[in-house]
Design an enzyme around this catalytic site. Structure first.
Site, PDB file in Angstrom:
ATOM      1  N   GLN A 168      -2.088   2.488  -2.396  1.00  0.00           N
ATOM      2  CA  GLN A 168      -2.430   1.217  -3.009  1.00  0.00           C
ATOM      3  C   GLN A 168      -1.167   0.543  -3.531  1.00  0.00           C
ATOM      4  O   GLN A 168      -0.275   1.203  -4.069  1.00  0.00           O
ATOM      5  CB  GLN A 168      -3.442   1.408  -4.139  1.00  0.00           C
ATOM      6  CG  GLN A 168      -2.968   2.330  -5.247  1.00  0.00           C
ATOM      7  CD  GLN A 168      -3.973   2.540  -6.369  1.00  0.00           C
ATOM      8  OE1 GLN A 168      -3.923   3.529  -7.058  1.00  0.00           O
ATOM      9  NE2 GLN A 168      -4.889   1.608  -6.567  1.00  0.00           N
ATOM     10  N   SER A 169      -1.070  -0.768  -3.353  1.00  0.00           N
ATOM     11  CA  SER A 169       0.051  -1.563  -3.844  1.00  0.00           C
ATOM     12  C   SER A 169       1.371  -1.035  -3.285  1.00  0.00           C
ATOM     13  O   SER A 169       1.555  -1.002  -2.069  1.00  0.00           O
ATOM     14  CB  SER A 169       0.028  -1.589  -5.371  1.00  0.00           C
ATOM     15  OG  SER A 169       0.901  -2.573  -5.868  1.00  0.00           O
ATOM     16  N   SER A 170       2.283  -0.579  -4.127  1.00  0.00           N
ATOM     17  CA  SER A 170       3.531  -0.014  -3.620  1.00  0.00           C
ATOM     18  C   SER A 170       3.253   1.168  -2.697  1.00  0.00           C
ATOM     19  O   SER A 170       3.974   1.390  -1.711  1.00  0.00           O
ATOM     20  CB  SER A 170       4.423   0.428  -4.782  1.00  0.00           C
ATOM     21  OG  SER A 170       5.608   1.017  -4.320  1.00  0.00           O
ATOM     22  N   ALA A 172       0.689   1.356  -0.728  1.00  0.00           N
ATOM     23  CA  ALA A 172       0.282   0.770   0.548  1.00  0.00           C
ATOM     24  C   ALA A 172       1.498   0.317   1.340  1.00  0.00           C
ATOM     25  O   ALA A 172       1.539   0.434   2.568  1.00  0.00           O
ATOM     26  CB  ALA A 172      -0.656  -0.408   0.308  1.00  0.00           C
ATOM     27  N   PHE A 192      -4.086  -0.357   1.054  1.00  0.00           N
ATOM     28  CA  PHE A 192      -4.790  -1.244   0.138  1.00  0.00           C
ATOM     29  C   PHE A 192      -3.772  -2.120  -0.605  1.00  0.00           C
ATOM     30  O   PHE A 192      -2.962  -1.616  -1.370  1.00  0.00           O
ATOM     31  CB  PHE A 192      -5.596  -0.434  -0.888  1.00  0.00           C
ATOM     32  CG  PHE A 192      -6.745   0.344  -0.300  1.00  0.00           C
ATOM     33  CD1 PHE A 192      -8.028  -0.186  -0.287  1.00  0.00           C
ATOM     34  CD2 PHE A 192      -6.548   1.608   0.237  1.00  0.00           C
ATOM     35  CE1 PHE A 192      -9.094   0.531   0.237  1.00  0.00           C
ATOM     36  CE2 PHE A 192      -7.606   2.330   0.768  1.00  0.00           C
ATOM     37  CZ  PHE A 192      -8.881   1.793   0.768  1.00  0.00           C
TER      38      PHE A 192
END
Length: 467
Positions: A168-170, A172, A192
């Protein structure tokens, strides 16, 4: 150089506002629970991870940036289990992702291993910006992550042919980097709220790229794909992992425009059209697009979530479960790429049979004979296909019906949810669209007994084995 705290807050400010993991400060990250344990390991011996616990592992191999490794081993871990690498966001950690997301509970259900790495310095973002991180075996965080995977294969019996990644985020962003750098390692991945591979590049370690983060870096599919082919692993011509992508339209931290750029990149890399093969809405405010190859197998799947910010995957929702299903971890065989064989009705001791190979034919059970019309393949798109005389058809819930008694037929494969099936660890086969179980009608065992969909009852006439 390291990004300032104000920039970290900028990347994950919205997540902090809603109290999500990726936006919390290090002080807010909970310590390992009583169910978690820490073990020190030498390179020669694996720590004895207690089942259903999070175990810290040290000395796992080449680790140029000093990453930390935690491993989750479920109670019902399969023999030769699949491996999922799960990557936290900025200001997060492996133990926090373990406690704040659904991947461990899904591992409990399906018997795979989960690696939960943590960045160094603690709470920092992943290095998705340096020269080292952009190239296979170039150094920095990706090398340490690969060491964790190799260690898990060697010391815990993890299957090298069934390795997956999500984040997720970084995390991802790093998911996209790992898929690009190590296409021969990963079978599939789910990102994500990320950005394309190389989008965050600056040439320096853990740097902020505002142009990318704000969704202002736009390239053609060929340009994005060329970066993967020519920079990540030059000269590689083998198979590429399938990719699932998620983003909310109101993400104030990693701009939503990056979803479109990711789609461009991976459809080009995987050699499929940028025009979706199908578009649907599996949940309110969700738009799902699928990009299939010529065989009808989904190579790229993208979810656009209207009105959703920087908060994916939402714990307790079906988001993580959908990612697990896309990757094939919800009952995939050890090879990770599907399995072929007879689909046997356990109670009757007979095989699901395509009686006359015509579209619309209701499926039946007959004595197993190994013929082509009894040979089923579970695809990476969750289809069950049968091929007779060069024609391939899919097991299908007749007329998209979702009521008990619906006929299980064969039909031209079209990628729709009434042709998607879950092979569950309890032996049932359930329709993704209906949730009903594949059922031998009337508990009968005679040749020619029709097969239908029915409310799942736990009965032996709803138990199947494939292979």
């Amino acid at each position: 150089m390291l990004r300032s705290r104000s920039l970290k807050s900028r990347l994950l400010g919205l997540a902090a506002a809603v109290g999500l993991a990726v936006g919390l400060s290090l002080q807010a990250i909970p310590q390992a629970t009583a169910a978690q344990s820490t073990a020190q390991a030498s390179p020669q011996a694996a720590p004895q991870a207690a089942a259903a616990s999070l175990t810290q592992i040290t000395n796992f191999g080449n680790n140029p940036t000093g990453l930390q490794m935690h491993l989750y081993v479920p109670n019902n871990v399969k023999a030769n289990p699949a491996i999922l690498l799960a990557l936290h966001g900025c200001q997060g950690s492996g133990p926090y992702l373990y406690s704040s997301q659904d991947f461990a509970s899904l591992a409990d259900q399906y018997g795979f291993l989960v690696i939960y790495p943590s960045t160094n310095p603690g709470g920092s973002c992943w290095d998705v910006s340096s020269d080292q991180s952009m190239t296979r075996n170039g150094g920095s965080d990706p090398v340490g992550l690969m060491s964790m995977i190799t260690y898990t294969e060697q010391r815990y019996g993890g299957n090298p042919n069934a390795v997956y990644v999500t984040g997720q985020s970084s995390g991802a962003m790093m998911t996209n980097v790992m898929l690009a750098n190590y296409p021969d390692v990963f079978k599939a991945g789910a990102a994500f709220m990320g950005v394309p591979y190389h989008c965050f590049y600056t040439g320096t370690v853990r740097a902020w790229n505002g142009t990318c983060g704000q969704g202002k870096l736009t390239m053609t599919p060929q340009q994005w794909g060329g970066l993967v082919r020519n920079t990540a692993y030059p000269g590689y011509t083998g198979p590429r992992p399938r990719v699932q992508l998620w983003h909310g339209t109101t993400d104030g931290s990693v701009n939503y425009n990056n979803l479109g750029e990711e789609i461009k990149q991976w459809t080009d890399v995987l050699g499929v059209s940028q025009t979706p093969s199908s578009t649907d809405s599996p949940a309110a405010n969700w738009t799902r697009t699928r990009y299939n190859n010529s065989a009808g197998k989904t190579q790229v799947e993208a979810y656009s979530l209207a009105g959703t910010g920087h908060e994916l995957p939402v714990k307790g929702s079906v988001m993580a479960a959908n990612a697990i299903r896309f990757m094939g971890l919800d009952a995939a065989p050890p090879s990770g790429g599907g399995t072929t064989g007879a689909l046997r009705a356990v109670d009757a001791g007979k095989c699901l049979t395509d009686a006359n190979t015509q579209q619309g034919t209701q499926q039946q059970i007959y004595a197993c004979n190994g013929a082509a019309n009894q040979t089923w393949t579970r695809t990476s798109s969750d289809q069950l296909t049968v091929t007779v005389g060069g024609s391939t058809l899919c097991l299908d819930a007749n007329e998209h019906a979702t009521t008990p008694g619906t006929k299980a037929i064969v039909w031209t494969c079209n990628g729709q949810p009434n042709q998607q099936w879950k092979l569950n660890s309890n032996g049932t086969v359930t329709g993704v669209q209906s949730g009903l179980c594949l059922d031998v009608a009337g508990l009968a065992t005679a040749d020619g007994t029709p097969v239908q969909l029915w409310t799942c009852s736990g009965g032996k006439n709803q138990q199947w084995t494939l292979g």
